[in-house]
Design an enzyme around this catalytic site. Structure first.
Site, short mmCIF file in Angstrom:
data_model
loop_
_atom_site.label_atom_id
_atom_site.label_comp_id
_atom_site.label_asym_id
_atom_site.label_seq_id
_atom_site.Cartn_x
_atom_site.Cartn_y
_atom_site.Cartn_z
N LYS A 67 4.49 4.50 -3.83
CA LYS A 67 3.30 3.91 -4.46
C LYS A 67 2.03 4.72 -4.20
O LYS A 67 1.18 4.84 -5.08
CB LYS A 67 3.12 2.46 -4.00
CG LYS A 67 4.14 1.50 -4.58
CD LYS A 67 3.83 0.07 -4.17
CE LYS A 67 4.81 -0.91 -4.81
NZ LYS A 67 4.45 -2.31 -4.50
N ASN A 88 1.69 0.72 -8.71
CA ASN A 88 3.06 0.31 -9.01
C ASN A 88 3.37 0.43 -10.50
O ASN A 88 4.47 0.09 -10.92
CB ASN A 88 3.33 -1.12 -8.51
CG ASN A 88 2.65 -2.17 -9.37
OD1 ASN A 88 1.75 -1.88 -10.15
ND2 ASN A 88 3.06 -3.42 -9.22
N GLY A 132 0.25 -1.26 2.99
CA GLY A 132 0.06 -1.10 1.56
C GLY A 132 0.27 -2.38 0.77
O GLY A 132 -0.42 -2.62 -0.22
N ASN A 153 -3.47 -8.21 12.07
CA ASN A 153 -2.48 -7.14 12.13
C ASN A 153 -2.23 -6.76 13.57
O ASN A 153 -3.09 -6.94 14.44
CB ASN A 153 -3.00 -5.91 11.35
CG ASN A 153 -1.90 -4.90 11.08
OD1 ASN A 153 -0.83 -5.24 10.60
ND2 ASN A 153 -2.16 -3.64 11.42
N GLY A 243 8.46 -14.38 -2.19
CA GLY A 243 7.79 -13.48 -3.11
C GLY A 243 8.51 -13.19 -4.41
O GLY A 243 8.08 -12.30 -5.15
#
Length: 275
Positions: A67, A88, A132, A153, A243
């Site tokens: 990507k 994408n 990403g 994170n 998802g």
């Protein structure tokens, strides 16, 4: 009449659901589309892309690990691709220039807001991860005007970098960053943008991020409940989603970018669940 050629490029690629999704879109809309999967060599993604378009291809979807390379390769980028730092979707414009787009963020927003009825405006949102996948969806999520977004994170500096980048574009929204251990809940919506579920792992957060009315969304998908969503259910969450809907919605947006026709998605998602 010959079909227009489209494909998804990745490595590995045999697991991809994109050819199935786009063939269902083509059947539904009557568009003359042929869609395949291409495994590009890790060392020659650019050559694969150029060969495809030089031989009459109309558009590509791009998946891991290409990507960022797709974004770099393009001569033009849409605003959402520019912000995402990854692409994408690729296509040629009227001057035969390569254009990069990113439909991932639109995909997750449509799945949450339209398919599952999750209110995003005014919501308190926790996003786990700063790679990403998260960078690709933050812009469209922030466009929905949540009250606040916390990016958590393991490496705090990466989360802080994303908060700075997107904070410049969305100054009216409280956007902050922290490590997993510093997260203080609860939240209206928790999005897992890490790949931990694929390995059967969990981000190191505590269950106080979840109330009974917290919506939990794992950007990964599987036939069974994902590891993250099972953890959320075990700690009192009621509404958990994976998802797969995002995958179908981002594909529908790419189809629309290429063809100017927007497919209906719910039946396609249901069909994939039972495949």
């Amino acid at each position: 009449m010959t079909n227009d050629l489209y494909a998804v490029v990745g490595n590995p690629i045999s697991h991809s659901k994109s050819p199935r999704i786009h063939s269902l879109f083509a059947q539904q809309t009557g568009e003359a589309v042929e869609y395949t999967a291409i495994q590009a060599p890790l060392e020659d993604f650019a050559g694969t892309v150029h060969h495809f378009f030089d031989h009459g291809g109309k558009g590509l979807n791009i998946t891991v690990p290409f990507k960022e390379q797709a974004w770099t390769l393009a001569e033009h980028r849409t605003h959402r691709a520019e912000l995402a730092g990854a692409a994408n979707t690729l296509y040629l414009d009227q001057e035969d220039q390569l254009v990069a787009d990113n439909t991932d963020g639109v995909g997750i927003v449509r799945d949450l807001r339209d398919n599952h009825g999750v209110p995003l405006k005014g919501a308190r949102v926790l996003v786990l991860g700063a790679g990403g996948a998260v960078r690709g969806v933050l812009g469209p999520l922030l466009d929905e005007q949540p009250a606040s977004v916390v990016v958590a994170n393991r490496t705090v500096a990466r989360a802080e970098a994303l908060a700075r980048l997107f904070g410049r574009e969305h100054s009216g929204i409280e956007l902050s960053a922290c490590g997993f251990e510093q997260v203080e809940g609860p939240f209206d919506l928790v999005i897992n943008g890490t790949s931990a579920s694929l390995k059967g792992d969990l981000p190191a957060i505590t269950a106080d991020v979840i109330r009974a009315d917290t919506v939990v969304y794992d950007m990964m998908y599987s036939l069974q409940t994902t590891t993250f969503n099972q953890w959320a259910l075990d700690h009192g969450a009621v509404r958990v989603f994976d998802g797969l809907g995002m995958l179908v919605e981002q594909a529908a947006e790419a189809f629309f970018v290429w063809r100017g026709v927007r497919p209906e998605t719910s039946a396609v998602t249901e069909e994939l669940r039972t495949d």
